[in-house]
Design an enzyme around this catalytic site. Structure first.
Site, PDB file in Angstrom:
ATOM      1  N   HIS A 108       0.838  -1.198   0.000  1.00 54.42           N
ATOM      2  CA  HIS A 108       0.000   0.000   0.000  1.00 54.42           C
ATOM      3  C   HIS A 108       0.871   1.246   0.000  1.00 54.42           C
ATOM      4  O   HIS A 108       2.060   1.172   0.292  1.00 54.42           O
ATOM      5  CB  HIS A 108      -0.929   0.015   1.222  1.00 54.42           C
ATOM      6  N   HIS A 147       5.615   6.403  -1.083  1.00 61.28           N
ATOM      7  CA  HIS A 147       6.336   5.170  -1.389  1.00 61.28           C
ATOM      8  C   HIS A 147       5.474   3.968  -1.032  1.00 61.28           C
ATOM      9  O   HIS A 147       4.511   4.087  -0.287  1.00 61.28           O
ATOM     10  CB  HIS A 147       7.660   5.102  -0.620  1.00 61.28           C
TER      11      HIS A 147
END
Length: 185
Positions: A37, A121
């Site tokens: 995620h 990220h």
């Protein structure tokens, strides 16, 4: 208590590509498909009442859908010891704007504002205290540059710690127009 965070789940084809990169680093605890995620806001442990307030506040957020893509890889360290490998996500600006909206919603119900700089990220691996030799991995995947994918929703997750690491449960998806619905996957 509920340990919560808000994130974007990349599409299945993007996650499959990230999973295909995960190899060749001693000591790496690679993330599973369920764990991949892009965090927008870590919330932490809250009681049920506060969790419900957070869910309600997130429902008021509106944003224009936008495209992002996975690009490059990198690492975070603590005191010079690598503790995380990640895949980068760009462009940063629309993600940062959504991050700020989510942070403001959390602050509006009494949570402290996010104090860390926001760096979009997707975590690929974590390390114990010894870190790992990551230079070959970083060199091999420096050119990572995937096709864009559409961000038209974000998800409130609960993280439960188990013997195999964190297990994430999607609580609700929030669509760009502010509608909430049960999560897709």
């Amino acid at each position: 208590m509920h340990r919560l965070f808000v994130a974007i789940r990349p599409p299945a084809d993007q996650r499959a590509h990230l999973l295909s990169l995960m190899d060749g680093v001693d000591g790496a605890r690679w993330q599973s498909d369920d764990q991949l995620h892009l965090t927008l806001r870590f919330i932490g442990a809250v009681d049920r009442h506060r969790a419900n307030d957070i869910a309600d506040a997130l429902g008021a957020i509106r944003f224009a859908p936008f495209d992002v893509h996975l690009t490059g890889v990198g690492a975070f360290d603590r005191k010079g010891v690598v503790d995380t490998l990640w895949a980068g996500v760009k462009p940063r600006d629309p993600l940062a704007a959504l991050h700020r909206k989510i942070d403001r919603a959390c602050v509006s119900i009494g949570l402290s504002p996010e104090s860390r700089a926001y760096l979009p990220h997707v975590t690929l691996a974590r390390f114990g205290r010894s870190g790992g030799l990551i230079d070959p991995f970083l060199a091999r995947h420096a050119a990572l540059n995937r096709a864009p994918f559409r961000v038209d929703r974000f998800t409130l997750f609960e993280s439960r710690l188990g013997q195999q690491g964190a297990i994430y449960h999607a609580i609700a998806d929030y669509l760009a127009n502010g509608a909430a619905r049960p999560p897709l996957d």
